[in-house]
Design a protein around this motif. Sequence first.
Motif, mmCIF file in Angstrom:
data_model
loop_
_atom_site.group_PDB
_atom_site.id
_atom_site.type_symbol
_atom_site.label_atom_id
_atom_site.label_comp_id
_atom_site.label_asym_id
_atom_site.label_seq_id
_atom_site.Cartn_x
_atom_site.Cartn_y
_atom_site.Cartn_z
ATOM 1 N N ALA A 16 0.827 -1.206 0.000
ATOM 2 C CA ALA A 16 0.000 0.000 0.000
ATOM 3 C C ALA A 16 0.859 1.254 0.000
ATOM 4 N N GLY A 17 1.957 1.211 -0.754
ATOM 5 C CA GLY A 17 2.799 2.392 -0.877
ATOM 6 C C GLY A 17 3.742 2.631 0.283
ATOM 7 N N VAL A 18 3.654 1.807 1.302
ATOM 8 C CA VAL A 18 4.537 1.995 2.453
ATOM 9 C C VAL A 18 5.621 0.932 2.416
ATOM 10 N N HIS A 349 -14.418 -1.499 11.975
ATOM 11 C CA HIS A 349 -15.369 -0.445 12.292
ATOM 12 C C HIS A 349 -14.659 0.816 12.757
ATOM 13 N N ASP A 391 -6.875 11.347 12.224
ATOM 14 C CA ASP A 391 -7.481 12.528 11.609
ATOM 15 C C ASP A 391 -8.945 12.603 11.945
ATOM 16 N N ASN A 395 -12.383 6.925 10.965
ATOM 17 C CA ASN A 395 -11.465 5.952 10.388
ATOM 18 C C ASN A 395 -11.630 4.605 11.069
ATOM 19 N N PRO A 396 -11.369 3.525 10.322
ATOM 20 C CA PRO A 396 -11.468 2.215 10.984
ATOM 21 C C PRO A 396 -10.362 2.032 12.029
ATOM 22 N N SER A 399 -6.684 1.183 11.279
ATOM 23 C CA SER A 399 -5.718 2.145 10.756
ATOM 24 C C SER A 399 -4.780 2.664 11.838
ATOM 25 N N LEU A 400 -5.063 2.331 13.092
ATOM 26 C CA LEU A 400 -4.251 2.861 14.188
ATOM 27 C C LEU A 400 -3.054 1.968 14.499
ATOM 28 N N PHE C 20 -0.053 8.993 7.982
ATOM 29 C CA PHE C 20 -0.321 8.896 6.553
ATOM 30 C C PHE C 20 -1.183 7.671 6.262
ATOM 31 N N GLN C 21 -0.771 6.559 6.865
ATOM 32 C CA GLN C 21 -1.492 5.319 6.620
ATOM 33 C C GLN C 21 -2.958 5.453 7.017
ATOM 34 N N GLU C 22 -3.150 6.122 8.134
ATOM 35 C CA GLU C 22 -4.514 6.302 8.609
ATOM 36 C C GLU C 22 -5.345 7.027 7.557
ATOM 37 N N ARG C 23 -4.798 8.117 7.067
ATOM 38 C CA ARG C 23 -5.544 8.915 6.120
ATOM 39 C C ARG C 23 -5.800 8.119 4.863
ATOM 40 N N PHE C 24 -4.771 7.437 4.433
ATOM 41 C CA PHE C 24 -4.851 6.660 3.212
ATOM 42 C C PHE C 24 -5.963 5.609 3.334
ATOM 43 N N ASN C 25 -5.921 4.862 4.435
ATOM 44 C CA ASN C 25 -6.923 3.828 4.623
ATOM 45 C C ASN C 25 -8.321 4.411 4.712
ATOM 46 N N ALA C 26 -8.398 5.563 5.363
ATOM 47 C CA ALA C 26 -9.718 6.145 5.578
ATOM 48 C C ALA C 26 -10.360 6.513 4.258
ATOM 49 N N ARG C 28 -9.731 5.359 1.374
ATOM 50 C CA ARG C 28 -10.012 4.157 0.618
ATOM 51 C C ARG C 28 -11.288 3.500 1.128
ATOM 52 N N PHE C 29 -11.399 3.476 2.437
ATOM 53 C CA PHE C 29 -12.556 2.850 3.073
ATOM 54 C C PHE C 29 -13.840 3.537 2.618
ATOM 55 N N GLY C 296 -20.983 -8.348 9.490
ATOM 56 C CA GLY C 296 -20.510 -7.059 9.968
ATOM 57 C C GLY C 296 -20.844 -5.861 9.097
ATOM 58 N N PHE C 297 -21.107 -6.090 7.819
ATOM 59 C CA PHE C 297 -21.334 -4.955 6.942
ATOM 60 C C PHE C 297 -22.486 -5.209 5.975
ATOM 61 N N ARG C 351 -9.022 -7.812 -4.912
ATOM 62 C CA ARG C 351 -7.627 -8.186 -5.172
ATOM 63 C C ARG C 351 -6.918 -7.107 -5.970
ATOM 64 N N SER C 357 -2.661 -0.740 -4.910
ATOM 65 C CA SER C 357 -2.102 0.072 -3.837
ATOM 66 C C SER C 357 -0.656 -0.309 -3.557
#
Lengths: 498, 333, 364
Positions: A16-18, A349, A391, A395-396, A399-400, C20-26, C28-29, C296-297, C351, C357
Amino acid sequence: MAEKFLEVKNISKSFAGVHALDDVSFEVRKGEIHCLVGENGSGKSTMIKIIAGVYEPDEGEIIISGKSYKRLHPIDTIREGIQIIYQDFSLFPNFTVAENIALNKQLSENRKFFHKKEAQQVARAALESINIKMDLDSLVGTMSVADKQLIAISRALLQDAKLIIMDEPTTALTGREVKSLFKVINDLKARGISTMFVSHKLNEVLEIADRTMVFRNGKKIIDADAKEFDQSKMVYYMTGRKIESDSYDFGDQNKSGTPLLSLNNLSSTGRFKDVSFDLYKQEVIGVTGLLGSGRTELALALFGINPADKGSIQIEGKAVKINNPQDALKHGIGYVPEDRLTEGLFLEHSIGNNIVVSIVNKLLSKIGLIDKNTKQKEIDTWVKDLSIKTDSADNPAKSLSGGNQQRVVLAKWLASNPRMLILNGPTVGVDIGSKSELHEIIKRLAGEGLGVLVMSDDIPELLHICNRILLMRGGKIVDEFQASQITENELAEKLAEG
Amino acid sequence: MKKFLRTNEFYVAVILILLCVFIGIKSPVFFSLQNVFDLLRSSITMGIFAMGTLIVIISGGFDVSFTAIAVSSMYITIKILFAINYEGSFLVALIISALIGLLMGLINASIIGFFRIPTLIATLGTQSLFHGFLLFFIGSKYINNVPDGMLRFSRSNLITTVTPTGAITGLQSGILILVAVVIVVYLLLRFTMIGRNIFAIGGSREAAERSGINVIRTQFFIYGFVGMLAGIGGIIHGAHYKQGNPFDLVGTELNTIAAVVLGGALVTGGRGTVLGTLLGVALVVVMNNSLILIGVPSEWQKVVLGIILIIGTGIPAYQNMQAAKRVKTNLAE
Amino acid sequence: MSDYNNHLDNNDNGNGKNSFQERFNATRFLKIQDWNLMRLFLITVGIFIVMSLLMPTKFPRVLNFQSMGFQMSEIGILGIAMALAMITGGIDLSLNSVANLTGILCSVILTRLAGPNVAEPQVGLAVFLAIVIGLVIGIVCGLLNGFLIAYVGIPAMLATLGSMTLFTGFAFVITKGTGFFGIEAFQKIGNGYVAGIPIPLIIFAAVAVIMIVVMNNSSFGLKLYLLGSNPKASIFSGIDNRKVLLRTYALSGMLAALAGIVILGRTNSANPDYGASYVLQALLIAVLGGVNVNGGFGKILGLVLAVFSLQFLSTGLNMLLFRSPGANFFKMFSWGALIILFMIINVVSERRKQRASIKKPKPA
């Protein structure tokens, strides 16, 4: 110096780019015990999976016994004599000991047929080679963690292994079992078999390593002879900063009033027996003991998951029954489980939903629906109070980082306005950096009037945050110490006794 | 655990014997040679289906499409044989049907293996797909006779006997095919590495992958084999009833699944035996065919089956739940 | 205390990567969530346009909309019931049998209490009674499922397979294999209009709106989503999993009963094996509507869109294959193909997203 067996050259891998691994190179020599340490997310497990052939590296090459690979497949790794013992051991619960041990050998020999007798002979020989006796016909699903570990090791040895990679092998082992594991590793060394020992338990690494390397943020920070390391140096390399662990003064303990929690001969058949102690406001009591000593079982009983069947529980002087988690919640008891990812969080979640899960019934408006404003206010309060780094609370939770996730679990309970918290292994798997921050939070909460029970076998942690420590063995409390009056070594010895 | 497994089969055997004795006492016809032969004949198709279902369940999967495969293979085979006017051996019909079944099984396997779609949903989908395909593209007309070879097969008996009323009755030769299938599946599960792989995947898919087991290839074997068994079972069923009914069988998959689950196979995978499955099949067949002998009206059969299924799955599930609660502590007493 | 927080802030700057990862994932989610609904909306509109172009004189007609409105109600309600079970991480294969059993029992009540020569007020009472008792039957059936799943520990799939046999068995016992009928007054409800809108469609709309509110705004809904995504964590958060499961299956059973009542009203008949493909269609709607098969969703709005798109497709196929006797068989084939196709699309797009990503360059 012995010859090289495995050489890893300039391996990089991104997700994922990291960058999970960034230009990592190292070598493992024959008969060497090579330790790999690093915090969670430092790239340890990515490295293991690349060697295992599960992941394909983006760049770099791997040279095994002089043969170069751009990418390995699991079967290459096995054929080259590299065996990996995963944290969960990868055993088949529905197979017997013999079937488990023999399976990989049969697979790698490309067998078409299965003979039970032969499997048993193979398994017996494999267990004998590490001097272990075990019932070959028991189902593995019913066996203890230590036994599973030994099965996994003997299975690995059968494959004519030249290098065994152990991923966090001691997380579930008692002190004695760790000692016997180390004996096995040293025996392997004497037979010229290399071991790559991947761990975050520094004292173990210091004890066993010939050579140690440290990963941080996907990079290899240092790679040197084990003699050159000590605990604080290693912590420095792992975190990139010095961690100060000053102890915290709880001030005067006001023990004259009614205890917050009072246990009287609390027993649970087959789990623990005659447990009695008082917990006061502002007090942090550590409950320690080896795995299976009953400390987790006691915590689960107090939270109502596996209710106790004898004895009494008093909260602020009133006798109460805790038959399920809802009772515990009602009486103001919060529980932070040991396994954060599977028991503590709803990873997919939002952080917000994770925080309010235990108090949703208190967020209802007059018409019985969740009041969005009340909910948001509650979430904002706790994100701020515990400095959860994100942020947005939408966010799920996945992500933490580990430390922030643990704060979310804490926030969930603090939101319910508890009288006391039970923390089971509060910093297991948390980075060293975040660990001390979590410790500060725990101490602050106690200072504000909570009673806290900490179930842990992390000795420095216990001495650092508790004022009293109870030692459990065989389901009973066998000893009690004032944290200020015992040293780490003394406590370690007490813990390993019996 | 091993003990539990043994007792599970033991329980089924005990229930089966008690049921037989009870029915036999109330209605002595039950033990007549003719009735026993009839019961055995009724077990052939379900027995073959059950062997396939057993393999799928051991691997941790679930297949509800086998009845659609069976009826499609059977119907298509009959159409082909009529089209080419083939009047030879039943073996040809058997092979054609088995191959068609195999093909459909491989379609299941590709969906499950390559895309990792939950097996129940995938096979619910293919059940509808296969049956819809059959009815729309191949035909939805009832065929009221079958090619000669199938007819001869359905009339062939291993042993014949004359009933008191003078009618000739016998043990249908299809039982040989069931016996062969049972032996093959037993040997497969017990003595081959493919059998080991099937158990391994059902026990822990992840561990199996890490051990170097090719899970997708194993799944191709499983679903292909099961499709083939469905094809075999389907054509035997067609021969027994001397008809090609495109609406046959579909909807009865539950009977087979019930038999396998009652026989002690664990729906979460990794455990199950041929012997237990055979006992389960016997139990379901006796219930379906003989409850009427003791005055249970036929419309109650489903109720009885439902209750037995609920109890049969409920007891082990409840025991498992209780066992999971019992945490082991090294208690010093 | 604010000093303390500052102290924490200062200490936690070591890991810039995480934020960064947090923002990225968010992002995307969020995109995935929106994209699913958007995709579904486009599919629905797409099918509508294609069908309208193919049959401009037949498809986009008020009469056709009304007839579709009658048909989509029952399957839509069953789809929502299925989605509830799937969000818990389970499945409910007994829905159709509950609907049929309810229809049969309602028909018994109606014909007994409101035969041909009964006065108007008593007919009204009978209809009311039949509906209430019908819903109660659904709840009881659902409670049995919930009990078997939550308290006995049988996997949902097996428990509902077993109860499905049982319920269908009872239906056979009551009818002895023959079909039962409703009464005229009831038929009026099932085939009536209010302001030109078919009553069954109004019932479906009401169910959908109520369920959207329940799932998004009630504590039950939130608990249900959380439990479905991680049942262990919900126990450790003080949620009474067994109670939530019991309620969910009871609700799912009640909705199935409602579908049964609508079917009785619309077709004026009830028999034990009506609508054998409904379970598959309900599953299809749920999967198409974006319900996660692992629990769950899943959004009710997605389900509603899925119901519309399937109904357009179904009616369109019926019209296109007007001369063929096998329209139903072709639909059967299509439903099977669609459910597999959609599962595959979900897997492949997931996939591809992961792969895309990975290829992204390292962020600054």
